[in-house]
Design a protein around this motif. Structure first.
Motif, mmCIF file in Angstrom:
data_model
loop_
_atom_site.group_PDB
_atom_site.id
_atom_site.type_symbol
_atom_site.label_atom_id
_atom_site.label_comp_id
_atom_site.label_asym_id
_atom_site.label_seq_id
_atom_site.Cartn_x
_atom_site.Cartn_y
_atom_site.Cartn_z
ATOM 1 N N LYS A 49 0.833 -1.196 0.000
ATOM 2 C CA LYS A 49 0.000 0.000 0.000
ATOM 3 C C LYS A 49 0.871 1.250 0.000
ATOM 4 C CE LYS A 49 -3.937 -2.120 2.399
ATOM 5 N NZ LYS A 49 -4.832 -2.036 3.590
ATOM 6 N N ALA A 50 0.338 2.309 -0.539
ATOM 7 C CA ALA A 50 1.062 3.575 -0.561
ATOM 8 C C ALA A 50 1.294 4.060 0.862
ATOM 9 C CB ALA A 50 0.281 4.615 -1.350
ATOM 10 N N PRO A 51 2.513 4.492 1.190
ATOM 11 C CA PRO A 51 2.807 4.921 2.560
ATOM 12 C C PRO A 51 2.206 6.282 2.909
ATOM 13 C CG PRO A 51 4.718 5.267 1.154
ATOM 14 C CD PRO A 51 3.695 4.574 0.323
ATOM 15 N N LEU A 52 1.814 7.066 1.910
ATOM 16 C CA LEU A 52 1.292 8.401 2.135
ATOM 17 C C LEU A 52 0.073 8.641 1.253
ATOM 18 C CD1 LEU A 52 4.640 10.462 1.946
ATOM 19 C CD2 LEU A 52 3.501 9.678 4.042
ATOM 20 N N ASP A 53 -0.709 9.637 1.630
ATOM 21 C CA ASP A 53 -1.781 10.113 0.757
ATOM 22 C C ASP A 53 -1.145 11.175 -0.140
ATOM 23 O OD1 ASP A 53 -3.934 11.258 -0.515
ATOM 24 O OD2 ASP A 53 -5.218 11.259 1.265
ATOM 25 N N TYR A 54 -0.615 10.730 -1.270
ATOM 26 C CA TYR A 54 0.188 11.613 -2.120
ATOM 27 C C TYR A 54 -0.602 12.805 -2.651
ATOM 28 C CZ TYR A 54 3.860 8.051 -2.047
ATOM 29 O OH TYR A 54 4.841 7.178 -1.638
ATOM 30 N N ASP A 55 -1.840 12.572 -3.031
ATOM 31 C CA ASP A 55 -2.630 13.666 -3.585
ATOM 32 C C ASP A 55 -2.912 14.725 -2.527
ATOM 33 O OD1 ASP A 55 -2.700 12.505 -6.104
ATOM 34 O OD2 ASP A 55 -4.492 11.332 -5.629
ATOM 35 N N ALA A 56 -3.210 14.266 -1.318
ATOM 36 C CA ALA A 56 -3.497 15.217 -0.243
ATOM 37 C C ALA A 56 -2.271 16.039 0.118
ATOM 38 C CB ALA A 56 -4.014 14.470 0.991
ATOM 39 N N LEU A 57 -1.081 15.442 -0.014
ATOM 40 C CA LEU A 57 0.157 16.131 0.345
ATOM 41 C C LEU A 57 0.744 16.920 -0.823
ATOM 42 C CD1 LEU A 57 1.815 13.332 2.504
ATOM 43 C CD2 LEU A 57 0.844 15.490 3.326
ATOM 44 N N GLY A 58 0.105 16.854 -1.970
ATOM 45 C CA GLY A 58 0.549 17.649 -3.110
ATOM 46 C C GLY A 58 1.769 17.100 -3.833
ATOM 47 N N PHE A 59 2.021 15.788 -3.733
ATOM 48 C CA PHE A 59 3.147 15.189 -4.463
ATOM 49 C C PHE A 59 2.875 15.236 -5.966
ATOM 50 C CE2 PHE A 59 4.645 13.973 -0.483
ATOM 51 C CZ PHE A 59 5.823 13.234 -0.562
ATOM 52 N N ARG A 60 3.912 15.453 -6.718
ATOM 53 C CA ARG A 60 3.798 15.471 -8.169
ATOM 54 C C ARG A 60 3.867 14.060 -8.718
ATOM 55 N NH1 ARG A 60 7.414 17.751 -13.086
ATOM 56 N NH2 ARG A 60 8.175 15.719 -12.937
ATOM 57 N N ARG A 61 3.120 13.755 -9.770
ATOM 58 C CA ARG A 61 3.144 12.428 -10.401
ATOM 59 C C ARG A 61 3.923 12.519 -11.714
ATOM 60 N NH1 ARG A 61 0.051 8.682 -7.909
ATOM 61 N NH2 ARG A 61 -1.436 9.464 -6.355
ATOM 62 N N ASP A 62 4.829 11.559 -11.912
ATOM 63 C CA ASP A 62 5.691 11.532 -13.087
ATOM 64 C C ASP A 62 4.913 11.022 -14.300
ATOM 65 O OD1 ASP A 62 8.688 11.449 -14.109
ATOM 66 O OD2 ASP A 62 7.730 9.587 -14.760
ATOM 67 N N GLN A 63 5.096 11.667 -15.441
ATOM 68 C CA GLN A 63 4.326 11.306 -16.638
ATOM 69 C C GLN A 63 4.623 9.893 -17.116
ATOM 70 O OE1 GLN A 63 4.962 14.296 -19.643
ATOM 71 N NE2 GLN A 63 3.607 15.778 -18.671
ATOM 72 N N GLU A 64 5.949 9.514 -17.177
ATOM 73 C CA GLU A 64 6.290 8.153 -17.641
ATOM 74 C C GLU A 64 5.699 7.089 -16.734
ATOM 75 O OE1 GLU A 64 9.370 10.605 -19.725
ATOM 76 O OE2 GLU A 64 8.618 10.553 -17.660
ATOM 77 N N VAL A 65 5.825 7.318 -15.421
ATOM 78 C CA VAL A 65 5.293 6.342 -14.467
ATOM 79 C C VAL A 65 3.772 6.274 -14.575
ATOM 80 C CG1 VAL A 65 5.038 5.791 -12.024
ATOM 81 C CG2 VAL A 65 7.237 6.587 -12.900
ATOM 82 N N GLU A 66 3.125 7.433 -14.711
ATOM 83 C CA GLU A 66 1.675 7.457 -14.847
ATOM 84 C C GLU A 66 1.221 6.684 -16.079
ATOM 85 O OE1 GLU A 66 -1.141 9.756 -13.017
ATOM 86 O OE2 GLU A 66 0.127 8.366 -11.897
ATOM 87 N N ALA A 67 1.940 6.846 -17.195
ATOM 88 C CA ALA A 67 1.561 6.158 -18.432
ATOM 89 C C ALA A 67 1.699 4.647 -18.265
ATOM 90 C CB ALA A 67 2.421 6.649 -19.589
ATOM 91 N N ILE A 68 2.789 4.222 -17.639
ATOM 92 C CA ILE A 68 3.008 2.785 -17.458
ATOM 93 C C ILE A 68 1.976 2.201 -16.501
ATOM 94 C CG2 ILE A 68 4.601 1.070 -16.517
ATOM 95 C CD1 ILE A 68 6.895 2.916 -17.507
ATOM 96 N N GLU A 69 1.821 2.834 -15.335
ATOM 97 C CA GLU A 69 0.898 2.290 -14.340
ATOM 98 C C GLU A 69 -0.556 2.422 -14.791
ATOM 99 O OE1 GLU A 69 3.758 2.917 -10.427
ATOM 100 O OE2 GLU A 69 1.947 4.139 -10.634
ATOM 101 N N GLY A 70 -0.823 3.426 -15.639
ATOM 102 C CA GLY A 70 -2.169 3.558 -16.177
ATOM 103 C C GLY A 70 -2.533 2.446 -17.143
ATOM 104 N N SER A 71 -1.507 1.801 -17.729
ATOM 105 C CA SER A 71 -1.755 0.700 -18.669
ATOM 106 C C SER A 71 -1.890 -0.645 -17.965
ATOM 107 C CB SER A 71 -0.606 0.610 -19.683
ATOM 108 O OG SER A 71 0.576 0.094 -19.063
ATOM 109 N N GLU A 72 -1.608 -0.680 -16.674
ATOM 110 C CA GLU A 72 -1.519 -1.961 -15.966
ATOM 111 C C GLU A 72 -2.882 -2.461 -15.473
ATOM 112 O OE1 GLU A 72 3.016 -1.611 -14.142
ATOM 113 O OE2 GLU A 72 1.287 -1.188 -12.852
#
Length: 679
Positions: free
Chosen positions: A541-564
């Motif tokens: 599980k994710a260790p943090l609530d990334y969206d709530a903390l304002g973490f940026r999401r990487d485009q390459e990682v988003e594309a890969i994980e979005g295809s999974e």
């Protein structure tokens, strides 16, 4: 005199036999006398030829031995930095070979080819080639003296603290190197035409050694000339260049070679090293100015993504760009390229230099002990007050490269060059340049670490050690890949990856832990998973609530994980990356145990007959950088009605209708077949 034979004025038909009158033919005694005179003349000529040939051979042998003796003296003079003596010896060799060649001139041209078949004279033909080879080497001599003189002068200047331009050195020796290369290649061609049997027994080992070294030397020169454009770009010949070095520990595998524990910044301009700064990777990581969500498997150990985990993508250009991005975000400068190095490179160099003493650490390291010794220093014995555990790596590297640069022995220099080429070919060194032309040259040489895109089948097994200590140093791996082609041309592949843990009872704690591996298997895009087994079902599980903390999401990682998607039957994560379908799972191997993971999948292609009723199929196996060379067993199985007409990369077993390749995956491998289909 006997009367002349009266021939008819018009030639008779081919079927009619012409017979001269008996009275017109020479008497037997006259014929015998004429025949004897002819034989005597031939005998005198051959005898004279043999005598002259023997005397010439003796002279040729003497002058040739003198010439090669002068070449040997020239080499010794060069080793002693006696450039005048070397030049004089090369000149003497030229005189010796010229004299021998003049003596051999009587038998020159096509006649020498005939003498190879005349007893006692065949040495003249081999002698001519030996003379020509020696003449070419002696002609290369002055150029070689110039090259060595410049290199030695640069080394002395560097030792005295003078700034040295590597590009300046290249420019100074470019012309002499081309001249020497031309002459040495010609010499190599002449030596290849020498008949070894014509040489005295005691001279043959020396001849074979010289022939091998000459071939190796010309190969090195050709490689240098071929890659000179790349060198000029990398050395800052087109303007200032900064390169980010990433030192990867392949005992803790990551996709491009290993965990990044140390980095360096190399600043070059016009071939001059302006700065080379080495530091621990966590120092810049502590200055990271942006919070970024890491890839999901990394979230098991890291709440944020940073430079030390940047090499997540097995496609090295992608990981290199990510490393450049993170380095800039830490406040570092924009760099022009990235170079990775694993400890295997240091091991190859230590095998040549021999042991190196590190008195500040009370140790001596060699090719056999340096990995555990350095690892122990980094993990346990480092000065806790100074808190620079990786300092020993910088000190070892400095001493090692000092010995490399101080070497004057041409044979050892060639060995060093071979070690670096082997490191590039086996992906223990990876290169990335942002300059498009330079990157193309790197890719053409096979040193870019880019994931390949072959037209047929493909396999790459990629490991990421995540909290698995340094256990990859004691893991053996076997990869079995079977491609089964059905009569209709459809293909089903089966991959078995067996990992065996050899640790558990070693004196080093980090080798006695569980190996924790997030394994990804890259196959042709569109492959359909049919079954999988042997892996561990785990989804951290994710260790943090990334969206709530304002973490940026990487485009390459988003594309890969979005295809999974997750395969519900096996827990396999299935996605798309770099034009490949990827199967991902967690694999745990305890000390002393073996684990086998198996995937079975259908390829998105069909083997069909094309022109001339022929069909083909091949598999390209891409090695993960940093791995020592997994055991590979590849099998292509095809229908009994198909007739194989060509194959490569394996042994064909016609009665079983299979092609088997068994090899170590030290470099990328290829296996393929072509069949004739009559229907």
């Amino acid at each position: 005199m006997p009367p002349a034979i009266a021939y008819p004025p018009v030639p008779p038909p081919s079927w009619q036999r012409f017979e001269a009158p008996v009275s017109a033919m020479p008497a037997p005694s006259h014929r015998l006398r004429r025949l004897l005179l002819i034989f005597i003349g031939i005998g005198l000529f051959c005898g004279g030829l043999f005598f002259v040939g023997r005397q010439a051979a003796l002279h040729v042998q003497a002058r040739t031995e003198a010439g090669y003796g002068s070449l040997e003296q020239a080499a010794k003079s060069l080793a002693q930095d006696d450039y005048a003596g070397a030049t004089e010896a090369f000149a003497a060799a030229q005189i010796d070979f010229a004299s021998a060649k003049r003596t051999l001139g009587f038998f020159g041209g096509s006649a020498l080819g005939i003498t190879r078949f005349v007893p006692g004279l065949s040495k003249l033909s081999s002698g001519e080639h030996l003379i020509s080879a020696g003449a070419h080497i002696s002609e290369a001599g002055p150029s070689l003296v110039t090259v060595v003189k410049h290199l030695h002068g640069a080394k002395d200047a560097y030792s005295d603290g003078v700034t040295v331009s590597f590009l300046g050195i290249l420019k100074d020796v470019e012309g002499p190197l081309q001249t020497a290369g031309t002459e040495l290649r010609a010499a190599d061609g002449e030596l290849s035409r020498v008949n070894e049997d014509d040489l005295p027994l005691d001279k043959r080992p020396v001849f074979l050694s010289a022939k091998a070294h000459l071939a190796a030397g010309t190969g090195l020169l050709e490689g240098f000339q071929k890659n000179e454009v790349v060198l000029r770009e990398l050395l800052g010949g087109n303007g200032p260049r900064k390169y980010l070095f990433l030192f990867q520990n392949n005992h803790e595998l990551r996709p491009t070679g290993g965990f990044i524990g140390t980095y360096a910044l190399l600043d070059m301009n016009d071939g001059v090293v302006r700065d080379f700064f080495v530091d621990g990777i966590f120092n810049p990581d502590g200055q990271l100015k942006e919070n970024i969500v890491p890839p999901e498997p990394l979230q098991k150990i890291s709440a944020g993504w940073s430079l030390h985990d940047s090499n997540w993508f097995p496609d090295f250009p992608t990981s290199a760009e990510k490393a450049i991005f993170f380095y800039e975000k830490t406040g570092g400068p924009t760099v022009d390229g990235v170079i990775t190095v694993t400890p295997a490179v240091l091991g190859r160099l230590l095998a040549i230099t021999g042991p190196i003493a590190l008195p500040d650490y009370n140790m001596t390291v060699d090719q056999d002990n340096f990995i555990p010794a350095i690892q122990e220093q980094v993990e346990v014995k480092y000065d806790k007050t100074e808190n620079k555990p990786k300092a020993v790596l910088g000190d070892l590297s400095e001493k090692l490269f000092e010995q490399v640069f101080a070497t004057q022995d041409p044979k050892k220099l060639f060995t060093f060059g071979n070690a670096l080429i082997a490191s590039l070919n086996q992906k223990d060194i990876l290169l990335y340049a942002r300059n498009v032309d330079a990157q193309k040259l790197i890719a053409d040489a096979g040193w870019s670490g880019k994931l390949a895109s072959p037209p047929s089948d493909y396999l790459a097994v990629i490991h990421a050690n995540i909290n698995g200590y340094k256990t990859d140093g004691v893991i053996d791996e076997k990869i079995e890949h079977v491609s089964e082609i059905a009569p209709d041309g459809s293909v089903i592949d089966t991959v078995r990856v067996t990992r065996t843990h050899k640790g558990g009872n070693t004196p080093y704690e980090w080798w006695n832990k569980v190996n924790t591996d997030y394994m990804r298997v890259y196959v042709p895009e569109g492959a359909e998973l049919l079954s999988a087994s042997g892996m561990t079902w785990e989804f951290p599980k994710a260790p943090l609530d990334y969206d709530a903390l304002g973490f940026r999401r990487d485009q390459e990682v988003e594309a890969i994980e979005g295809s999974e998607r997750i395969d519900e039957a096996t827990g396999t994560r299935i996605g798309t990356e770099s034009g490949k379908t990827v199967f991902g799972n967690w694999v745990y191997v305890s000390p002393g145990e073996s684990v086998t993971v198996e995937y079975r999948y259908r390829l998105p292609l069909t083997v069909r007959a094309g022109a001339e009723h022929q069909a083909s199929f091949s598999v390209f196996y891409q090695k993960q950088p940093g791995t020592p060379g997994s055991e590979l067993v590849s099998t292509i199985r095809y229908p009994a009605s198909w007739e194989s007409v060509w194959q490569t990369g394996g042994n064909l077993v016609p009665y079983d209708h299979i092609l088997i390749l068994e090899d170590a995956l030290v470099t990328d491998k290829f296996s393929g077949l072509v069949w004739r289909l009559d229907h």
